[in-house]
Design a protein around this motif. Structure first.
Motif, PDB file in Angstrom:
ATOM      1  N   GLN A 157       0.836  -1.208   0.000  1.00  0.00           N
ATOM      2  CA  GLN A 157       0.000   0.000   0.000  1.00  0.00           C
ATOM      3  C   GLN A 157       0.867   1.253   0.000  1.00  0.00           C
ATOM      4  O   GLN A 157       0.484   2.274  -0.563  1.00  0.00           O
ATOM      5  CB  GLN A 157      -0.944  -0.006   1.218  1.00  0.00           C
ATOM      6  CG  GLN A 157      -2.016   1.048   1.186  1.00  0.00           C
ATOM      7  CD  GLN A 157      -3.030   0.825   0.066  1.00  0.00           C
ATOM      8  OE1 GLN A 157      -2.819   1.273  -1.054  1.00  0.00           O
ATOM      9  NE2 GLN A 157      -4.121   0.140   0.369  1.00  0.00           N
ATOM     10  N   ALA A 165      -5.433   5.720   1.722  1.00  0.00           N
ATOM     11  CA  ALA A 165      -5.371   4.272   1.517  1.00  0.00           C
ATOM     12  C   ALA A 165      -4.355   3.656   2.472  1.00  0.00           C
ATOM     13  O   ALA A 165      -4.568   2.570   3.014  1.00  0.00           O
ATOM     14  CB  ALA A 165      -5.005   3.954   0.072  1.00  0.00           C
ATOM     15  N   SER A 168      -5.986   3.601   5.829  1.00  0.00           N
ATOM     16  CA  SER A 168      -7.013   2.572   5.874  1.00  0.00           C
ATOM     17  C   SER A 168      -6.394   1.182   5.998  1.00  0.00           C
ATOM     18  O   SER A 168      -6.823   0.378   6.828  1.00  0.00           O
ATOM     19  CB  SER A 168      -7.895   2.664   4.629  1.00  0.00           C
ATOM     20  OG  SER A 168      -8.782   1.574   4.598  1.00  0.00           O
ATOM     21  N   SER A 169      -5.373   0.906   5.195  1.00  0.00           N
ATOM     22  CA  SER A 169      -4.733  -0.405   5.308  1.00  0.00           C
ATOM     23  C   SER A 169      -4.108  -0.587   6.684  1.00  0.00           C
ATOM     24  O   SER A 169      -4.161  -1.665   7.267  1.00  0.00           O
ATOM     25  CB  SER A 169      -3.659  -0.583   4.225  1.00  0.00           C
ATOM     26  OG  SER A 169      -4.251  -0.876   2.991  1.00  0.00           O
ATOM     27  N   ARG A 261      -9.250   1.887   0.436  1.00  0.00           N
ATOM     28  CA  ARG A 261      -8.166   0.912   0.613  1.00  0.00           C
ATOM     29  C   ARG A 261      -7.783   0.290  -0.743  1.00  0.00           C
ATOM     30  O   ARG A 261      -6.651  -0.083  -0.973  1.00  0.00           O
ATOM     31  CB  ARG A 261      -8.616  -0.172   1.601  1.00  0.00           C
ATOM     32  CG  ARG A 261      -7.501  -1.024   2.109  1.00  0.00           C
ATOM     33  CD  ARG A 261      -7.952  -1.927   3.249  1.00  0.00           C
ATOM     34  NE  ARG A 261      -8.375  -1.204   4.447  1.00  0.00           N
ATOM     35  CZ  ARG A 261      -8.637  -1.796   5.615  1.00  0.00           C
ATOM     36  NH1 ARG A 261      -8.522  -3.109   5.728  1.00  0.00           N
ATOM     37  NH2 ARG A 261      -9.019  -1.088   6.665  1.00  0.00           N
TER      38      ARG A 261
END
Ligand code: NAG
Ligand code: NAG
Ligand code: NAG
Ligand code: NAG
Ligand code: NAG
Ligand code: NAG
Ligand code: NAG
Ligand code: NAG
Ligand code: NAG
Length: 490
Positions: A157, A165, A168-169, A261
């Protein structure tokens, strides 16, 4: 569904017969391809192996037979069969040795050397020059924007470059799903230490590094004749390692409640639509773009699979795709008229089909069609396909910056006075899940704004302070998942 008998038959009888078997004419194709076999991520820099080179070389040959060969029923209308015409082809890969080299290996068979008849040129003074390597065809590979260094990076990521993102990951590492897995697998990973202790400390031998550990062992089972304590690697243990790595990577790449994500899948979706839309806009022009090829990481496959609902077609789509896998969007028309520039099909007569193959595609083991977007249909009308892809695609820098919450660098130009208002609005959503510790919604909104600010300024500590959230920083995570402490590296 594309029986190899049919292909063989069509090749054997190259006359128009091939076309009549299949009343479709392929107009344009986009291929997203994984690299071939490589060395382990943990022993970065990763390199494409000879085996991996062979895999992409084989896949390139298959796609040549399907789309480039003039006798194939799936020959792309108007594409050159022997001498590459640059404008018809668009190839890209991130700045990454494994991916760039994979693209090169693939192109070597997609457009093989033209041979000694065509590789000679006469100069003004009458002397002739022969091109090197039997007319080897040089094809440039463009740079794909995200994914740089992805095969050397254990934290995929991070290579997306997208702030929200990444956050979120990272939230996955605080989820109950993750913690449960972590606890359940402590002994499993600990027991593997005799195999992996050359690279992973006891502290790092946990589910946190599920993919890196799997990757290291998987590479060893392919290449290393002398794995220490190899008897520990029973079939059951190997499949457990794979299942755990798959679970870990799927969750980092896709979460239905946190769409951002899957940002790499969103970008890819836009690239596919823009490319094929460009093909239609060229309306059969000889020089128009016809075949798009991009090399990338398994994480992008997973993100796209999730967004396109393929995990509902088969749970297998939640597993990391094998080396040299490919997914293809094939755009065609079944209108009975011959396709020409003056008689180019209207959008309403254009259809697409999604094909996928796990591992190297060959004529005897070709890609299979799967239904996208929960449609249950292997063939979708072009207009429906575009509108479904557009539900999640991120097609320009401005949209990407907004969705990612990035506001500096290339994104600075897209920040307007309203932006802070709207982004604090959306991030207050995130903070509700992140800081759901009895704080009132109004306060949450404020925290949301502060979280945004913290992200923008890179002050993750502020988030920690405000909501006691354990945000794993990219750097720390990279170190952890590397399992490479500075001593090991030195
Ligand atoms: C990959 O190749 C580089 C040289 O280009 C080398 O330094 C590195 O050790 C190789 N990696 C592995 C795992 O063999
Ligand atoms: C012809 O031109 C090429 C390129 O300039 C040069 O290398 C070659 O020596 C020339 N041949 C003769 C016979 O002059
Ligand atoms: C977006 O933000 C993240 C986190 O701050 C940063 O790592 C990344 O480089 C940024 N990307 C761009 C294109 O500015
Ligand atoms: C998925 O996202 C939701 C909302 O952000 C979060 O509550 C949940 O823990 C996430 N699940 C995983 C496995 O990351
Ligand atoms: C291969 O096995 C040897 C032991 O014979 C070990 O030292 C080495 O680290 C192993 N390499 C990998 C990639 O597993
Ligand atoms: C383990 O798997 C391999 C390949 O899948 C197979 O050839 C072998 O027979 C299996 N061994 C056992 C003990 O099941
Ligand atoms: C498709 O291309 C046309 C120009 O030919 C453009 O106006 C349109 O916005 C494009 N649509 C998409 C979805 O990219
Ligand atoms: C591809 O194969 C791997 C095993 O090699 C598996 O884990 C994954 O689920 C498969 N993916 C699909 C879509 O079949
Ligand atoms: C073309 O294919 C679509 C979708 O399979 C079908 O609905 C349509 O009737 C076909 N048209 C022709 C002319 O065969």
């Amino acid at each position: 569904m594309f029986s190899s008998t049919l292909l063989t038959l069509a090749t054997a009888l190259p006359l128009a017969l091939g076309q009549s078997y299949n009343s479709e004419t392929v107009l344009g194709v986009y291929i997203f391809h994984r690299h071939g076999d490589r060395t382990a991520k943990i022993t970065a820099p990763a390199n494409l192996t000879d085996l991996g080179y062979r895999q992409v070389y084989t896949a390139g040959d298959y796609y040549r037979s399907r789309y480039i060969d003039s006798s194939s029923p799936y020959h792309i209308s108007g594409i050159n069969s022997d001498i590459v015409l640059q404008s018809q082809l668009q190839v890209s890969a991130p700045i990454d040795t494994v991916l760039q080299n994979s693209a090169t290996g693939f192109l070597q068979t997609l457009y093989p050397p033209v041979g000694t008849k065509l590789d000679t040129e006469e100069l003004r003074n009458g002397s002739t020059v022969t091109a090197p390597m039997q007319g080897y065809q040089l094809i440039p590979i463009g740079v794909a924007e995200s994914g740089t260094g992805s095969e050397d990076s254990t934290w995929l990521q991070g290579t997306s470059d997208c702030a929200k993102a990444e956050i979120s990951s990272n939230q996955y590492f605080t989820s109950t799903e993750y913690n449960k897995m972590y606890d359940q697998t402590k002994d499993f990973y600990h027991n593997l230490l005799p195999v992996i202790s050359g690279m992973f400390s006891a502290e790092d031998a946990t589910f946190e590094n599920a993919y890196t550990i799997y990757d290291y062992i998987n590479v060893a089972t392919i290449h290393n004749a002398t794995i220490p304590s190899a008897s520990l690697l029973t079939n059951e243990t190997l499949s457990q390692l794979l299942a755990l790595a798959n679970n870990h990577e799927w969750n980092l790449a896709y979460n239905s409640s946190a769409p951002i994500r899957a940002v790499t899948g969103m970008t890819l979706a836009a690239q596919i639509v823009q490319f094929l839309n460009g093909t239609l806009a060229d309306a059969g022009s000889f020089t128009g773009q016809k075949l798009g090829i991009q090399f990338g990481a398994y994480g992008t496959f997973a993100s796209f699979f999730g967004l396109a609902g393929l995990q509902d077609v088969s749970v297998d789509f939640t597993g990391a795709t094998d080396y040299a896998s490919s997914m293809v969007v094939e755009m065609f028309t079944n209108a009975s008229d011959a396709v020409t520039t003056s008689n180019y099909p209207a959008d309403g007569d254009v259809y697409v089909r999604f094909l996928y193959h796990n591992g190297t595609a060959t004529a005897s083991d070709p890609p299979t069609a799967y239904p996208l977007f929960g449609s249950g249909q292997n063939v979708l009308g072009w207009n429906d396909f575009v509108s479904d892809m557009n539900k999640f695609s991120l097609g320009d820098t401005g949209a990407w910056c907004t969705a990612c919450g990035n506001s500096t660098g290339a994104c600075a130009a897209y920040v307007d006075s309203d932006a802070s208002g709207s982004s604090s609005g959306s991030s207050s959503q995130e903070s509700k899940t992140g800081c759901s510790n009895g704080v009132s919604p109004a306060v949450n909104g404020v925290i949301g704004a502060m979280v945004t600010l913290a992200v923008v300024l890179g002050l993750e500590a502020l988030v920690l302070l405000v909501c006691g959230l354990r945000v794993v920083s990219k750097k720390r995570l990279a170190q952890a998942s590397n399992g490479v402490s500075s001593e090991v590296k030195a």
